[in-house]
Design a protein around this motif. Structure first.
Motif, mmCIF file in Angstrom:
data_model
loop_
_atom_site.group_PDB
_atom_site.id
_atom_site.type_symbol
_atom_site.label_atom_id
_atom_site.label_comp_id
_atom_site.label_asym_id
_atom_site.label_seq_id
_atom_site.Cartn_x
_atom_site.Cartn_y
_atom_site.Cartn_z
ATOM 1 N N LYS A 137 0.847 -1.194 0.000
ATOM 2 C CA LYS A 137 0.000 0.000 0.000
ATOM 3 C C LYS A 137 0.875 1.234 0.000
ATOM 4 O O LYS A 137 1.846 1.325 0.753
ATOM 5 C CB LYS A 137 -0.901 -0.001 1.236
ATOM 6 C CG LYS A 137 -1.834 -1.206 1.276
ATOM 7 C CD LYS A 137 -2.640 -1.217 2.562
ATOM 8 C CE LYS A 137 -3.547 -2.442 2.640
ATOM 9 N NZ LYS A 137 -4.300 -2.479 3.914
ATOM 10 N N GLN A 192 -1.478 7.229 -0.246
ATOM 11 C CA GLN A 192 -2.914 7.042 -0.198
ATOM 12 C C GLN A 192 -3.507 7.511 1.127
ATOM 13 O O GLN A 192 -4.692 7.778 1.210
ATOM 14 C CB GLN A 192 -3.248 5.565 -0.407
ATOM 15 C CG GLN A 192 -2.880 5.040 -1.799
ATOM 16 C CD GLN A 192 -3.197 3.575 -1.940
ATOM 17 O OE1 GLN A 192 -3.680 2.944 -1.010
ATOM 18 N NE2 GLN A 192 -2.930 3.037 -3.125
ATOM 19 N N SER A 193 -2.695 7.556 2.145
ATOM 20 C CA SER A 193 -3.175 7.988 3.452
ATOM 21 C C SER A 193 -3.388 9.498 3.474
ATOM 22 O O SER A 193 -2.552 10.267 2.983
ATOM 23 C CB SER A 193 -2.163 7.586 4.533
ATOM 24 O OG SER A 193 -2.557 8.107 5.779
ATOM 25 N N LYS A 194 -4.488 9.899 4.055
ATOM 26 C CA LYS A 194 -4.835 11.323 4.181
ATOM 27 C C LYS A 194 -4.823 11.760 5.641
ATOM 28 O O LYS A 194 -5.614 12.595 6.067
ATOM 29 C CB LYS A 194 -6.204 11.586 3.556
ATOM 30 C CG LYS A 194 -6.276 11.289 2.062
ATOM 31 C CD LYS A 194 -7.623 11.643 1.496
ATOM 32 C CE LYS A 194 -7.671 11.362 -0.015
ATOM 33 N NZ LYS A 194 -8.980 11.730 -0.594
ATOM 34 N N THR A 209 -14.232 10.739 0.817
ATOM 35 C CA THR A 209 -13.518 9.593 0.260
ATOM 36 C C THR A 209 -14.334 8.330 0.502
ATOM 37 O O THR A 209 -14.769 8.054 1.627
ATOM 38 C CB THR A 209 -12.138 9.466 0.913
ATOM 39 O OG1 THR A 209 -11.429 10.702 0.740
ATOM 40 C CG2 THR A 209 -11.347 8.340 0.292
ATOM 41 N N THR A 243 -8.159 3.507 1.557
ATOM 42 C CA THR A 243 -7.668 4.852 1.921
ATOM 43 C C THR A 243 -8.167 5.255 3.294
ATOM 44 O O THR A 243 -7.419 5.831 4.108
ATOM 45 C CB THR A 243 -8.126 5.865 0.867
ATOM 46 O OG1 THR A 243 -7.666 5.450 -0.417
ATOM 47 C CG2 THR A 243 -7.577 7.243 1.184
ATOM 48 N N THR A 295 -5.792 5.954 6.566
ATOM 49 C CA THR A 295 -5.882 7.260 7.230
ATOM 50 C C THR A 295 -6.154 7.109 8.710
ATOM 51 O O THR A 295 -5.528 7.774 9.547
ATOM 52 C CB THR A 295 -6.980 8.112 6.571
ATOM 53 O OG1 THR A 295 -6.698 8.247 5.177
ATOM 54 C CG2 THR A 295 -7.055 9.484 7.204
#
Length: 629
Positions: free
Chosen positions: A420, A424-426, A448, A453, A457
Motif C-alpha cells: 500500500k 494514499q493515506s490522508k 472519500t 484509503t 488514514t
C-alpha cells in the motif's frame, strides 16, 4: 559540632577566618570568611571511610627547629597548622589537612560501632568522640590511635563539649551528663530538657566558673548549666527565650563579666543576648536584646535570607562585631556586622548569594572567552588563511551540473505493508482540517469512499483527533443520503480501528458522544419494517417477471426430420409410414380426450339439474307447512 543536616559546621579557632560545613551528602566545604570564597571542597571515599557526620577544628603547633648562629631571626617562627578532625559514618576518625587538601591520616585502634555523632578537641593533643553505640572514645593525635573508652549509655549521645578547667566532658542526650575524663566516672547530671540536645556550647566566667549552654529539639529555650562536679538531676541556672528552634549556639565572655550569646534559629534569624555571667538567675526568662534579620534587595518583593552560622569576633579591635554567614550550604556569604542594641530588630538588606554567584560565573565565562579570542593587529587584506588539514583531506568542490544531478534522482514512493502506498493515506490532511476547523477541507477528506484509503488514514490518526472526528461525522450523518453513506463507512472503520480508545471512556460520555449518530440511526430504522415489506413485494414481482420472460415455448419444430443426401428409399418409406401412424395416434388421442371432456360436462349438467329440483321441492313443502299453520 554534632551530627545533623544543619549542625555539622564550625568556625576556625584563628578568629573565624575559615568556616567548615558538611552537607547532607557528607561533602566537606571550607570557606574563607574574609574573601567570601570557597577555598576547598572534599568528597570522602564512601568505600573507605564513608560520609562525614561530625567535625571539629584542630590547631597543631608547628615544630620549631633549633636556632643556629647563621639563621636569621625571622626564620625562627613557624606558623601553626590547621587541621579538621572528621568523624565518619563508619565510626572512624580521620584528619583532613588544609595544606594538602586531602585526608592526611586515619586514626587506628578501636572505633565506634556506627556513626560518630559528635567530636571535640581539648587543645592538648586528644580528641573525644561519641557515637550511636553509647561509648566515648579518647584518641591521641601523637600516637594516632584510640587510647581509651567508656560507656555513657543507655541514652544515645548527640553532642559533647570539653571543659578544660574541670577536665570534664559534658555529654548531651535527653539529659546532660558530666564525666571526669581522668577517672571515666559520672560526676554530675542535669535534667530539664524534654527532647534530645540539639546544640551545645560552653563559657568560663571571670571567677573560673564553667557553664554549659544547651538547646533541645522542639524547644524554644536555651538553658545554662553550672558545672560543679557534684549533684544529680540539677536544674538550670538561667533560661533564655527564643522565637523558634535553634541549631547553632555561640558565646563570648568579656573581662568585665559581660556575656554575649547568639543563637541561629530555624527561620533564619539571629538572636543576641546580653547577660552578666556573675549574676545569672533562674527566676526570670531572659528575652533577646536584639535580633538580626537578613532580607534580599529585590525590586518586586522582599524575601528573607536564612542565616546559617554566627561567631563572635575575638579581635580586640572588633570585639563589638559579630560574624555571620547567610545563604545556602553551597553558596554562602559572610559579613561582620555591628548590632544596634537600641532596636529590637535589625533588618539587614543584602543581595541574594545565588544572584551574586550567577553574576560572578557570567563574568568569569566572559573573561575566559575574551582570553581565548585573539584579534589580529594586521590588516585583513594582508592575512592569508590556510587550512590546517592536509591537501588530501580538503573538501573538493563538486562541479557536477544540476542537469546531471537531476538525472540521477530516483523518486520512489514509500510503501506500507501489503504493497500500500503511503501517499494514499490522508492522515496529515485530516489532522490539519480538524485542527483548523476548515469545513471545506473536512468535507473533501470525508467524501472519500475508498475503504483502503480510509483504513490507512485512520490507522495513523492520533488518539487526540478521534473525538473531533466523531463530532464531524455526527454532523455529516444528518445530511443527504450520499453524505450519510460516506459518514457511516468512516464511522464503521473508526470504531473498528480505535475500539480500545472509545471503550476506555466512561459509558455516559461515550453515549453522549455517539448520541447524535444513535438518534439518526433509530429514526431511519423506525420505518424499516414497512420498507422491507415493500422491498420484498417488489423483488417478488421482478422475479416473477424474469421467470415468465425466461419460460417461453420451444421455437424449433416439434417434428425434426433429418434429411441426408444419400438416403435409401426403403428407409424413407418406413419413416413416412411411421410419421403417418404418429399423426393418426395423435388424432385418436385428441378425439378421445374431447369425448371424455364432453361426458364430464354432461354429468355436471345432470347433477346441477337434480340440485335445482331438490331445492324447489323443499320450497313447496315449506309453503304447505305455513298454510296449514
Amino acid at each position: 559540632m554534632s551530627q545533623g543536616k544543619k549542625h555539622v559546621l564550625g568556625f576556625s579557632p584563628n578568629g573565624g577566618q575559615l568556616f567548615a560545613s558538611v552537607d547532607e551528602l557528607g561533602i566537606l566545604r571550607v570557606w574563607n570568611t574574609e574573601t567570601n570564597t570557597l577555598k576547598q571542597e572534599f568528597t570522602p571515599n564512601l568505600q573507605v571511610s564513608g560520609p562525614c557526620t561530625a567535625l571539629t577544628w584542630v590547631l597543631v603547633a608547628a615544630t620549631r627547629p633549633k636556632k643556629s648562629r647563621k639563621s636569621l631571626p625571622t626564620q625562627d617562627a613557624a606558623s601553626d597548622q590547621l587541621y579538621i578532625a572528621l568523624g565518619t559514618l563508619k565510626g572512624i576518625v580521620v584528619i583532613y589537612s588544609l595544606a594538602e587538601g586531602k585526608i592526611e591520616r586515619t586514626l587506628s585502634g578501636d572505633s565506634h560501632d556506627g556513626p560518630v555523632t559528635s567530636i571535640v578537641y581539648d587543645n592538648a593533643g586528644h580528641l573525644y568522640t561519641v557515637g550511636v553505640d553509647c561509648r566515648a572514645l579518647v584518641w591521641s593525635l601523637e600516637q594516632e590511635r584510640c587510647i581509651s573508652d567508656w560507656q555513657i549509655g543507655p541514652e544515645k549521645p548527640r553532642n559533647i563539649v570539653y571543659l578544660p578547667k574541670s577536665r570534664t566532658l559534658a555529654v548531651g542526650s535527653r539529659q546532660l551528663k558530666v564525666y571526669d575524663v581522668d577517672t571515666k566516672e559520672l560526676v554530675e547530671t542535669f535534667t530539664g530538657h524534654s527532647g534530645e540536645v540539639n546544640a551545645i556550647s560552653s563559657v568560663v566566667g571571670t571567677d573560673n566558673a564553667e557553664f554549659v549552654l544547651t538547646t533541645a529539639r522542639m524547644e524554644r529555650v536555651i538553658c545554662f548549666w553550672k558545672i560543679e562536679k557534684k549533684g544529680k538531676n540539677k536544674a538550670s541556672s538561667c533560661t533564655l527565650l527564643m522565637e523558634d528552634l535553634a541549631y547553632c549556639l555561640s558565646s563570648e565572655v568579656h573581662d568585665d563579666g559581660q556575656l554575649r550569646v547568639a543563637s541561629v534559629t530555624r527561620n533564619g534569624n539571629i538572636h543576641i543576648y546580653l547577660l552578666n555571667v556573675n549574676s545569672l538567675s533562674a527566676e526570670k526568662f531572659v528575652k533577646p536584646k536584639t535580633s538580626l534579620q537578613i532580607v534580599s534587595d529585590g525590586a518586586d518583593t522582599v524575601e528573607p535570607i536564612h542565616a546559617l552560622a554566627s561567631h563572635f569576633v575575638t579581635d580586640t579591635n572588633r570585639s563589638h562585631e559579630i560574624l555571620f554567614g547567610y545563604g545556602n550550604r553551597k553558596q554562602i556569604q559572610f559579613e561582620r556586622f555591628t548590632p544596634n542594641y537600641a532596636e529590637k530588630l535589625n533588618v539587614i538588606v543584602r543581595a541574594d548569594p545565588k544572584k551574586l554567584y550567577a553574576k560572578k560565573k557570567g563574568k568569569v565565562q566572559a573573561s575566559q572567552v575574551a582570553q581565548k579570542t585573539l584579534t589580529p593587529v594586521v590588516s585583513q587584506k594582508i592575512v592569508e588563511y590556510n587550512s590546517a588539514l592536509p591537501i588530501s583531506q580538503k573538501k573538493v568542490q563538486n562541479d557536477v551540473p544540476m542537469e546531471a544531478r537531476l538525472q540521477h534522482l530516483q523518486i520512489k514512493a514509500n510503501k506500507l505493508g501489503a504493497g500500500k502506498l503511503q501517499t494514499q493515506s490522508k492522515t496529515q490532511l485530516l489532522m490539519q482540517a480538524l485542527h483548523s476547523k476548515d469545513q471545506a477541507m473536512i468535507d473533501a477528506v470525508l467524501s472519500t469512499h475508498d475503504t483502503e484509503t480510509i483504513q490507512l488514514t485512520l490507522d495513523r490518526l492520533p488518539l487526540e483527533y478521534v473525538n473531533p472526528l466523531v463530532n464531524e461525522l455526527s454532523i455529516l450523518i444528518q445530511g443527504k443520503h450520499a453524505n450519510v453513506t460516506s459518514a457511516l463507512r468512516w464511522l464503521q472503520i473508526l470504531a473498528c480501528t480505535h475500539t480500545s480508545a472509545l471503550m476506555s471512556e466512561d459509558k455516559q460520555a461515550l453515549r453522549e458522544k455517539l448520541g447524535i449518530c444513535l438518534g439518526v440511526a433509530e429514526q431511519r430504522m423506525h420505518c424499516l419494517s414497512e420498507a422491507l415489506q415493500i422491498s420484498g413485494r417488489v423483488n417478488l414481482i421482478i422475479s416473477q417477471m424474469k421467470r415468465n420472460a425466461d419460460n417461453h415455448l420451444n421455437e424449433s419444430n416439434v417434428l425434426i426430420v433429418d434429411e441426408e443426401e444419400e438416403d435409401d428409399p426403403a428407409d424413407a418409406l418406413s419413416d413416412s409410414a411411421k410419421g403417418e401412424s404418429n399423426w393418426s395416434d395423435l388424432e385418436d388421442q385428441n378425439i378421445s380426450s374431447n369425448s371424455i371432456a364432453d361426458d364430464d360436462l354432461a354429468a355436471d349438467d345432470d347433477v346441477a339439474a337434480d340440485e335445482e329440483d331438490l331445492a324447489m321441492t323443499q320450497g313447496s313443502d315449506d309453503d304447505d307447512l305455513s298454510d296449514s299453520d
